[in-house]
Write a protein that holds these residues in place. Structure first.
Motif, PDB file in Angstrom:
ATOM      1  N   TYR A  64      -8.882   5.332  -3.783  1.00 35.46           N
ATOM      2  CA  TYR A  64      -7.471   5.721  -3.890  1.00 35.46           C
ATOM      3  C   TYR A  64      -6.886   5.228  -5.212  1.00 35.46           C
ATOM      4  CZ  TYR A  64      -2.694   6.529  -2.125  1.00 35.46           C
ATOM      5  OH  TYR A  64      -1.413   6.971  -1.947  1.00 35.46           O
ATOM      6  N   GLU A  65      -6.264   6.142  -5.971  1.00 26.02           N
ATOM      7  CA  GLU A  65      -5.738   5.823  -7.304  1.00 26.02           C
ATOM      8  C   GLU A  65      -4.303   6.356  -7.471  1.00 26.02           C
ATOM      9  OE1 GLU A  65      -7.301   4.002  -9.589  1.00 26.02           O
ATOM     10  OE2 GLU A  65      -9.158   3.781  -8.429  1.00 26.02           O
ATOM     11  N   PRO A  66      -3.323   5.735  -6.833  1.00 27.59           N
ATOM     12  CA  PRO A  66      -1.951   6.224  -6.946  1.00 27.59           C
ATOM     13  C   PRO A  66      -1.421   6.279  -8.376  1.00 27.59           C
ATOM     14  CG  PRO A  66      -2.140   4.635  -5.167  1.00 27.59           C
ATOM     15  CD  PRO A  66      -3.428   4.601  -5.900  1.00 27.59           C
ATOM     16  N   ALA A  67      -1.878   5.367  -9.243  1.00 26.40           N
ATOM     17  CA  ALA A  67      -1.355   5.329 -10.611  1.00 26.40           C
ATOM     18  C   ALA A  67      -1.646   6.606 -11.384  1.00 26.40           C
ATOM     19  CB  ALA A  67      -1.926   4.126 -11.356  1.00 26.40           C
ATOM     20  N   TRP A  68      -2.633   7.380 -10.942  1.00 22.48           N
ATOM     21  CA  TRP A  68      -2.911   8.638 -11.627  1.00 22.48           C
ATOM     22  C   TRP A  68      -1.718   9.590 -11.585  1.00 22.48           C
ATOM     23  CZ3 TRP A  68      -8.488  10.022  -9.536  1.00 22.48           C
ATOM     24  CH2 TRP A  68      -9.413   9.107 -10.078  1.00 22.48           C
ATOM     25  N   TRP A  69      -0.824   9.396 -10.604  1.00 13.85           N
ATOM     26  CA  TRP A  69       0.290  10.322 -10.412  1.00 13.85           C
ATOM     27  C   TRP A  69       1.595   9.848 -11.048  1.00 13.85           C
ATOM     28  CZ3 TRP A  69      -0.427  15.097  -8.672  1.00 13.85           C
ATOM     29  CH2 TRP A  69      -1.611  15.365  -8.011  1.00 13.85           C
ATOM     30  N   PHE A 120       0.822  -1.210   0.000  1.00 10.83           N
ATOM     31  CA  PHE A 120       0.000   0.000   0.000  1.00 10.83           C
ATOM     32  C   PHE A 120       0.858   1.263   0.000  1.00 10.83           C
ATOM     33  CE2 PHE A 120      -3.493   2.748   1.645  1.00 10.83           C
ATOM     34  CZ  PHE A 120      -4.437   2.432   0.673  1.00 10.83           C
ATOM     35  N   SER A 121       1.961   1.264   0.746  1.00 12.08           N
ATOM     36  CA  SER A 121       2.833   2.439   0.743  1.00 12.08           C
ATOM     37  C   SER A 121       3.640   2.534  -0.551  1.00 12.08           C
ATOM     38  CB  SER A 121       3.760   2.442   1.959  1.00 12.08           C
ATOM     39  OG  SER A 121       4.699   1.397   1.903  1.00 12.08           O
ATOM     40  N   GLY A 122       3.712   1.433  -1.319  1.00 14.10           N
ATOM     41  CA  GLY A 122       4.293   1.521  -2.653  1.00 14.10           C
ATOM     42  C   GLY A 122       3.491   2.435  -3.553  1.00 14.10           C
ATOM     43  N   GLY A 123       2.180   2.508  -3.315  1.00  9.44           N
ATOM     44  CA  GLY A 123       1.364   3.500  -4.009  1.00  9.44           C
ATOM     45  C   GLY A 123       1.587   4.890  -3.463  1.00  9.44           C
ATOM     46  N   HIS A 124       1.734   5.001  -2.143  1.00  5.93           N
ATOM     47  CA  HIS A 124       1.970   6.320  -1.539  1.00  5.93           C
ATOM     48  C   HIS A 124       3.181   7.017  -2.151  1.00  5.93           C
ATOM     49  CE1 HIS A 124      -1.119   5.516   1.234  1.00  5.93           C
ATOM     50  NE2 HIS A 124      -0.434   5.173   2.306  1.00  5.93           N
ATOM     51  N   VAL A 125       4.281   6.281  -2.349  1.00  2.72           N
ATOM     52  CA  VAL A 125       5.500   6.942  -2.816  1.00  2.72           C
ATOM     53  C   VAL A 125       5.376   7.409  -4.259  1.00  2.72           C
ATOM     54  CG1 VAL A 125       6.990   5.820  -1.127  1.00  2.72           C
ATOM     55  CG2 VAL A 125       6.662   4.742  -3.365  1.00  2.72           C
ATOM     56  N   ALA A 134       5.767  12.313  -6.759  1.00  2.00           N
ATOM     57  CA  ALA A 134       5.331  13.210  -7.822  1.00  2.00           C
ATOM     58  C   ALA A 134       5.067  14.617  -7.303  1.00  2.00           C
ATOM     59  CB  ALA A 134       4.069  12.650  -8.482  1.00  2.00           C
ATOM     60  N   LEU A 135       4.680  14.724  -6.025  1.00  5.13           N
ATOM     61  CA  LEU A 135       4.272  16.012  -5.470  1.00  5.13           C
ATOM     62  C   LEU A 135       5.377  16.752  -4.723  1.00  5.13           C
ATOM     63  CD1 LEU A 135       0.794  14.832  -4.136  1.00  5.13           C
ATOM     64  CD2 LEU A 135       1.162  16.518  -5.943  1.00  5.13           C
ATOM     65  N   ASP A 136       6.516  16.109  -4.532  1.00  7.29           N
ATOM     66  CA  ASP A 136       7.545  16.686  -3.663  1.00  7.29           C
ATOM     67  C   ASP A 136       8.868  16.838  -4.416  1.00  7.29           C
ATOM     68  OD1 ASP A 136       9.283  17.427  -1.625  1.00  7.29           O
ATOM     69  OD2 ASP A 136       8.330  16.118  -0.149  1.00  7.29           O
ATOM     70  N   PRO A 137       9.235  18.056  -4.824  1.00  3.98           N
ATOM     71  CA  PRO A 137      10.475  18.259  -5.583  1.00  3.98           C
ATOM     72  C   PRO A 137      11.743  18.029  -4.762  1.00  3.98           C
ATOM     73  CG  PRO A 137       9.480  20.361  -5.041  1.00  3.98           C
ATOM     74  CD  PRO A 137       8.493  19.311  -4.637  1.00  3.98           C
ATOM     75  N   ARG A 138      11.611  17.853  -3.445  1.00  2.63           N
ATOM     76  CA  ARG A 138      12.788  17.590  -2.612  1.00  2.63           C
ATOM     77  C   ARG A 138      13.252  16.147  -2.731  1.00  2.63           C
ATOM     78  NH1 ARG A 138      10.161  19.217   2.963  1.00  2.63           N
ATOM     79  NH2 ARG A 138       8.614  17.806   2.029  1.00  2.63           N
TER      80      ARG A 138
END
Length: 288
Positions: free
Chosen positions: A213-218, A109-114, A119-123
């Protein structure tokens, strides 16, 4: 060398352990557990990363393990995503850590989180997604009892809105018993971790969050951050074909590795050794 550390995410104390690599100014891998799991089930991964020269910070999501937060045992993807971003902010302040070389690591599940957080964090410098959950709608579409299952979720929402306590279900159960992750493989894996902080229960309403929840969208937004995706060839928990279809849409530098076996084989024996070896090679190439 490890340190038990507390940081704040939106006013909630989250706790984790920093596995320190030898030497100053080393990169850091930020890690969190998957659906219903806890951080100490990932200590073996973190220790391997630290031994190879990469600091590893692995923490519990809000409501799980050593972390504060209520409701307990409730999977909340947006809250967990914000936890990842707050963990990145926190590790950048730690002595001995190179704030410019940060990897995100997630599994199941956290594999989707990352995929989302990267994608959202330029750091973030690079991302590792192991056996990732990529689509709630895709996963639920495989259920033969989908209409009945969804009706149960909304009945639970109405009951809780009326003041009823959360319905809890087992995470695993042997055989065909009712469980969030049914089957003998899941039951044997979680029992085998012998975790002192894991609890074999999760809220039924967690699945309403999973459904949306749709992590693949990112995944198309990850570039230019390099991506390593590791999949199990016969994964039915986070289906292999769905993960590989998402990977195909990622741009930039990307690597796909297939490990033989099912979802939990990737955490054990030769599957673990192969996966960690690929991760270390990836970190050396992209974190230096």
């Amino acid at each position: 060398m490890t340190d038990l550390i507390t940081f704040s995410s939106e006013g909630t104390a989250l706790r984790g352990r920093l596995f320190r690599a030898a030497g100053a100014g080393r990169p850091v891998v930020v890690m969190a557990h998957g659906f219903s799991a806890v951080a100490d089930q990932l200590y073996r991964h973190a220790a391997a990363f630290a031994a190879a020269g990469f600091n590893a910070f692995v923490y519990d999501h809000a409501g799980f393990g050593l972390s504060d937060g209520f409701p307990r045992q409730d999977v909340d993807p947006p809250r967990q995503l914000r936890g990842y971003r707050d963990a990145v902010s926190f590790v950048r302040t730690l002595p001995g850590v190179d704030a410019g070389r940060i990897a995100l690591w997630g599994s199941s599940f956290s594999g989707g989180h990352v995929l989302c957080a990267g994608a959202l964090d330029p750091r973030v410098t690079c991302v590792v997604a192991q056996a990732p959950f990529v689509s709630g709608s895709g996963l639920l579409a495989l259920r033969e009892d989908l209409a009945e299952f969804e009706a149960g979720l909304f009945a639970e929402r109405e009951a809780r809105s009326a003041g009823a306590p959360a319905t809890m279900i087992p995470v695993t159960a042997p055989g065909d018993g009712l469980a969030a992750l049914p089957g003998d493989d899941a039951h044997a894996y979680f029992a085998g971790t012998d975790s002192p902080t894991w609890r074999n229960e999760v809220t039924l309403s967690s699945f309403e969050a999973v459904r949306a929840y749709e992590p693949a969208w990112w995944i198309e937004k990850l570039a230019p951050r390099p991506l390593l995706m590791i999949v199990a060839t016969d994964d039915t928990v986070t289906p292999t074909d769905q993960a590989e279809a998402a990977f195909a849409r990622a741009g930039g530098h990307k690597t796909l590795v297939r490990v033989p076996g099912g979802h939990f084989d990737i955490y054990l024996g030769e599957g673990f050794d192969q996966a960690v070896g690929e991760m270390l090679a990836f970190f050396k190439a992209h974190l230096g």
